[in-house]
Write a protein that holds these residues in place. Structure first.
Motif, PDB file in Angstrom:
ATOM      1  N   VAL A 153       0.942  -1.173   0.083  1.00 25.97           N
ATOM      2  CA  VAL A 153      -0.066  -0.097  -0.090  1.00 25.97           C
ATOM      3  C   VAL A 153       0.868   1.086  -0.093  1.00 25.97           C
ATOM      4  CG1 VAL A 153      -1.636   1.521   1.276  1.00 25.97           C
ATOM      5  CG2 VAL A 153      -2.086  -1.089   0.832  1.00 25.97           C
ATOM      6  N   SER A 154       1.974   1.257   0.679  1.00 28.51           N
ATOM      7  CA  SER A 154       2.966   2.180   0.448  1.00 28.51           C
ATOM      8  C   SER A 154       3.412   2.814  -0.736  1.00 28.51           C
ATOM      9  CB  SER A 154       4.164   2.087   1.428  1.00 28.51           C
ATOM     10  OG  SER A 154       3.824   2.092   3.007  1.00 28.51           O
ATOM     11  N   HIS A 155       3.849   1.485  -1.375  1.00 25.99           N
ATOM     12  CA  HIS A 155       4.100   1.634  -2.958  1.00 25.99           C
ATOM     13  C   HIS A 155       3.057   2.476  -3.867  1.00 25.99           C
ATOM     14  CE1 HIS A 155       6.132   0.734  -6.548  1.00 25.99           C
ATOM     15  NE2 HIS A 155       4.967   0.136  -7.032  1.00 25.99           N
ATOM     16  N   LEU A 156       1.786   1.676  -3.335  1.00 22.39           N
ATOM     17  CA  LEU A 156       0.546   2.137  -4.342  1.00 22.39           C
ATOM     18  C   LEU A 156       0.363   3.569  -4.119  1.00 22.39           C
ATOM     19  CD1 LEU A 156      -1.567  -0.975  -4.066  1.00 22.39           C
ATOM     20  CD2 LEU A 156      -0.409  -0.018  -6.185  1.00 22.39           C
ATOM     21  N   ARG A 157       0.642   4.087  -2.625  1.00 24.15           N
ATOM     22  CA  ARG A 157       0.250   5.364  -2.306  1.00 24.15           C
ATOM     23  C   ARG A 157       1.401   6.330  -3.226  1.00 24.15           C
ATOM     24  NH1 ARG A 157       1.329   7.789   3.495  1.00 24.15           N
ATOM     25  NH2 ARG A 157       0.078   9.767   3.521  1.00 24.15           N
ATOM     26  N   SER A 158       2.509   5.676  -3.256  1.00 21.25           N
ATOM     27  CA  SER A 158       3.434   6.683  -4.027  1.00 21.25           C
ATOM     28  C   SER A 158       3.100   6.853  -5.367  1.00 21.25           C
ATOM     29  CB  SER A 158       5.044   5.982  -3.758  1.00 21.25           C
ATOM     30  OG  SER A 158       5.019   4.837  -4.645  1.00 21.25           O
ATOM     31  N   GLN A 159       2.409   6.049  -6.030  1.00 19.30           N
ATOM     32  CA  GLN A 159       2.095   6.135  -7.395  1.00 19.30           C
ATOM     33  C   GLN A 159       0.704   6.981  -7.455  1.00 19.30           C
ATOM     34  OE1 GLN A 159       1.811   1.826  -8.379  1.00 19.30           O
ATOM     35  NE2 GLN A 159       3.845   2.172  -9.407  1.00 19.30           N
ATOM     36  N   GLY A 160       0.118   7.171  -6.317  1.00 23.10           N
ATOM     37  CA  GLY A 160      -0.843   8.452  -6.354  1.00 23.10           C
ATOM     38  C   GLY A 160      -2.290   7.334  -6.466  1.00 23.10           C
ATOM     39  N   ALA A 161      -2.137   6.175  -6.164  1.00 22.98           N
ATOM     40  CA  ALA A 161      -3.563   5.306  -5.953  1.00 22.98           C
ATOM     41  C   ALA A 161      -4.520   6.058  -4.925  1.00 22.98           C
ATOM     42  CB  ALA A 161      -3.114   3.838  -5.605  1.00 22.98           C
ATOM     43  N   ASP A 162      -5.894   6.203  -5.404  1.00 23.09           N
ATOM     44  CA  ASP A 162      -6.838   6.505  -4.506  1.00 23.09           C
ATOM     45  C   ASP A 162      -7.913   5.420  -4.301  1.00 23.09           C
ATOM     46  OD1 ASP A 162      -8.168   6.590  -7.055  1.00 23.09           O
ATOM     47  OD2 ASP A 162      -8.615   8.876  -6.612  1.00 23.09           O
ATOM     48  N   ARG A 163      -7.708   4.306  -4.963  1.00 17.95           N
ATOM     49  CA  ARG A 163      -8.720   3.301  -4.833  1.00 17.95           C
ATOM     50  C   ARG A 163      -8.051   2.064  -5.018  1.00 17.95           C
ATOM     51  NH1 ARG A 163     -14.222   1.715  -8.102  1.00 17.95           N
ATOM     52  NH2 ARG A 163     -15.200   0.425  -6.661  1.00 17.95           N
ATOM     53  N   VAL A 164      -8.216   1.021  -4.318  1.00 14.05           N
ATOM     54  CA  VAL A 164      -7.545  -0.434  -4.687  1.00 14.05           C
ATOM     55  C   VAL A 164      -8.507  -1.716  -4.403  1.00 14.05           C
ATOM     56  CG1 VAL A 164      -5.322   0.187  -3.909  1.00 14.05           C
ATOM     57  CG2 VAL A 164      -6.976  -0.736  -2.110  1.00 14.05           C
ATOM     58  N   LEU A 165      -8.070  -2.566  -5.160  1.00 10.65           N
ATOM     59  CA  LEU A 165      -9.015  -3.870  -5.155  1.00 10.65           C
ATOM     60  C   LEU A 165      -8.275  -5.122  -4.683  1.00 10.65           C
ATOM     61  CD1 LEU A 165     -11.547  -5.308  -6.393  1.00 10.65           C
ATOM     62  CD2 LEU A 165      -9.989  -5.685  -8.479  1.00 10.65           C
ATOM     63  N   GLU A 166      -8.550  -5.721  -3.961  1.00  9.09           N
ATOM     64  CA  GLU A 166      -7.999  -6.997  -3.371  1.00  9.09           C
ATOM     65  C   GLU A 166      -8.976  -7.978  -3.472  1.00  9.09           C
ATOM     66  OE1 GLU A 166      -5.818  -8.862  -2.660  1.00  9.09           O
ATOM     67  OE2 GLU A 166      -5.351  -9.201  -0.303  1.00  9.09           O
ATOM     68  N   ASP A 167      -8.664  -9.453  -3.745  1.00  4.33           N
ATOM     69  CA  ASP A 167      -9.393 -10.523  -3.304  1.00  4.33           C
ATOM     70  C   ASP A 167      -8.780 -11.287  -2.366  1.00  4.33           C
ATOM     71  OD1 ASP A 167      -7.272 -10.922  -5.730  1.00  4.33           O
ATOM     72  OD2 ASP A 167      -7.900 -12.957  -5.314  1.00  4.33           O
ATOM     73  N   SER A 168      -9.622 -12.086  -1.440  1.00  2.34           N
ATOM     74  CA  SER A 168      -9.043 -12.567  -0.239  1.00  2.34           C
ATOM     75  C   SER A 168      -9.754 -13.402   0.355  1.00  2.34           C
ATOM     76  CB  SER A 168      -8.484 -11.542   0.885  1.00  2.34           C
ATOM     77  OG  SER A 168      -8.375 -12.028   2.173  1.00  2.34           O
ATOM     78  N   SER A 169      -9.363 -14.480   1.105  1.00  4.98           N
ATOM     79  CA  SER A 169     -10.327 -15.331   1.915  1.00  4.98           C
ATOM     80  C   SER A 169     -10.612 -14.928   3.229  1.00  4.98           C
ATOM     81  CB  SER A 169      -9.627 -16.901   1.897  1.00  4.98           C
ATOM     82  OG  SER A 169      -8.374 -16.739   2.535  1.00  4.98           O
ATOM     83  N   GLY A 170     -10.005 -13.819   3.540  1.00 14.50           N
ATOM     84  CA  GLY A 170     -10.185 -13.185   4.679  1.00 14.50           C
ATOM     85  C   GLY A 170      -9.286 -12.428   5.470  1.00 14.50           C
ATOM     86  N   ASN A 171      -7.822 -12.778   5.823  1.00 17.11           N
ATOM     87  CA  ASN A 171      -6.829 -11.698   6.342  1.00 17.11           C
ATOM     88  C   ASN A 171      -6.236 -11.065   5.322  1.00 17.11           C
ATOM     89  OD1 ASN A 171      -6.986 -13.271   8.916  1.00 17.11           O
ATOM     90  ND2 ASN A 171      -5.801 -15.036   8.343  1.00 17.11           N
ATOM     91  N   GLY A 172      -6.083 -11.265   4.161  1.00 12.01           N
ATOM     92  CA  GLY A 172      -5.497 -10.456   3.279  1.00 12.01           C
ATOM     93  C   GLY A 172      -6.668  -9.195   2.953  1.00 12.01           C
ATOM     94  N   GLY A 173      -7.752  -9.634   3.059  1.00  8.35           N
ATOM     95  CA  GLY A 173      -8.684  -8.385   2.806  1.00  8.35           C
ATOM     96  C   GLY A 173      -8.787  -7.461   3.780  1.00  8.35           C
ATOM     97  N   ALA A 174      -8.635  -8.193   5.271  1.00  7.49           N
ATOM     98  CA  ALA A 174      -8.671  -7.316   6.496  1.00  7.49           C
ATOM     99  C   ALA A 174      -7.776  -6.325   6.319  1.00  7.49           C
ATOM    100  CB  ALA A 174      -8.994  -8.222   7.497  1.00  7.49           C
ATOM    101  N   ALA A 175      -6.353  -6.852   5.954  1.00  7.36           N
ATOM    102  CA  ALA A 175      -5.121  -6.024   5.886  1.00  7.36           C
ATOM    103  C   ALA A 175      -5.386  -5.006   4.812  1.00  7.36           C
ATOM    104  CB  ALA A 175      -3.970  -6.796   5.764  1.00  7.36           C
TER     105      ALA A 175
END
Length: 377
Positions: free
Chosen positions: A108-130
């Motif tokens: 997320v730090s890397h994506l923030r440095s690229q100016g991302a204002d929205r992100v998508l994740e697929d997860s069975s649980g823990n990754g999504g919470a993070a």
């Protein structure tokens, strides 16, 4: 940034891309890895930093954009396990109670440095919470696509952080396919695909090395679903070996639920068809049929002389109870590593004179419903 030139993104076909490219896979549709980085010297650790960012000299992210909730520096507790003295790395001390916080903080730090204002994740649980937590900390909107069967506490946690939740019927792999489709419109913060996730995950190995007095253990026992811990440990220990800080790669010993043991079966030359139809496992976080980085995970295990085992469901249940009897409340996915530990002790792959670390990836509190089915009333 560290004291090295900027690394490149590499795909399986040998194509390279600048690190700042807004991409999560190669032109050949393969997952990306970073070109090798310099290893860490003990004196480069920021001893005043109480998070994984103490290793920022080997994290290829501009620190001005870092998103941290205090992840990393999790305890490593030594316990007697039969005739063995085993170190248990308790990853549920991370902010959202799983090891995924490490990779997500860096990603997320890397994506923030690229100016991302929205992100998508697929997860069975823990990754999504993070991802939901770190996106909230960064002021970024998050959408989490999860299997409909995901434990309710994990979905609740992601929702609490303000993420948009979409539940999808079908297998974990079908959820991933849907996410890839939607990633055409939304920056993909996939803990399985994004190369920067592995750069955060590798800090588990750096902490093990530091905790053991800047030495490598003989064995690191892991549970694997997609294999990010395998790859993170391989990256870090390879960096340390190249830097002359350790004299060998530790063996990575991996357990997977028997009907979801693609990495172990590929390593061992086992025909998956012989296992019959896949059935659900209580270790939901490791139920991935087609790991995105399968060839890389298998190669990492071969490089270190590692091993893999398919763990029967009843042994996962027993491992949950055995851990709880020692005061360790680990979710069933974590307990797969302990079932693997017992297997590798029983066949003498692990011997009492060796230094062995077992990584416990997440808290039993994340799977309260499944824990209730395993603990006698």
């Amino acid at each position: 940034m560290g004291n090295y030139s900027e690394p490149l993104l590499l795909d399986r076909s040998g194509n390279s891309y600048p690190l700042h490219d807004r991409r999560w896979r190669g032109d050949d549709d393969s997952p990306l890895m970073l070109s090798p980085l310099s290893g860490l010297m003990p004196e480069q650790i920021d001893q005043g930093e109480w998070s994984l960012w103490r290793y920022r000299s080997v994290l290829p992210v501009d620190p001005d954009y870092r998103v941290s909730l205090g992840e990393g520096l999790t305890p490593m507790v030594a316990l007697t396990w039969g005739e063995h003295r085993v170190h248990f790395k308790l990853e549920w001390f991370n902010p959202t109670s799983s090891f995924k916080d490490r990779g997500v903080s860096v990603m997320v730090s890397h994506l923030r440095s690229q100016g991302a204002d929205r992100v998508l994740e697929d997860s069975s649980g823990n990754g999504g919470a993070a991802v939901a937590a770190y996106a909230a900390a960064a002021g970024i909107r998050a959408k989490i696509i999860a299997p409909a069967a995901t434990s309710a506490p994990k979905i609740l946690q992601a929702r609490a952080f303000g993420a948009e939740i979409e539940l999808v019927g079908g297998t974990r792999d079908e959820v991933g396919t849907e996410a890839v489709r939607q990633a055409e419109q939304i920056p993909y913060a996939s803990h399985n695909w994004h190369p920067m996730f592995l750069q955060g995950t590798k800090t588990i190995a750096y902490e093990i090395w530091e905790s053991l007095g800047f030495t490598a253990p003989d064995n690191v026992v892991l549970v694997a679903g997609a294999g990010s811990q395998i790859l993170g440990c391989d990256i870090a220990f390879s960096e340390l070996l190249a830097a002359g800080q350790i004299d060998r790669l530790p063996r990575l010993l991996v357990g997977q639920p028997e009907h979801w043991s693609t990495i172990a079966d590929t390593l061992n030359g086992v025909d998956r068809a012989g296992r019959g139809e896949r059935v659900p496992t209580i270790a939901e976080g490791a139920s991935i049929a087609t790991p995105v980085r399968l060839p890389e995970a298998v190669e990492a295990l071969r490089r270190c002389g590692g091993a893999g085992v398919a763990v029967p469901e009843e042994q996962i249940h027993a491992a949950v109870r055995a851990l709880a009897a020692r005061g360790l409340y680990a979710e069933p996915t974590s307990a797969v590593a302990v079932a693997a530990l017992d297997h590798f002790i029983s066949n003498s792959t692990i011997t009492p004179d060796q230094t062995t670390v077992v990584v416990l990836t997440g808290s039993g509190l994340k799977s309260a419903d499944k824990m209730a089915s395993l603990i006698p009333a």
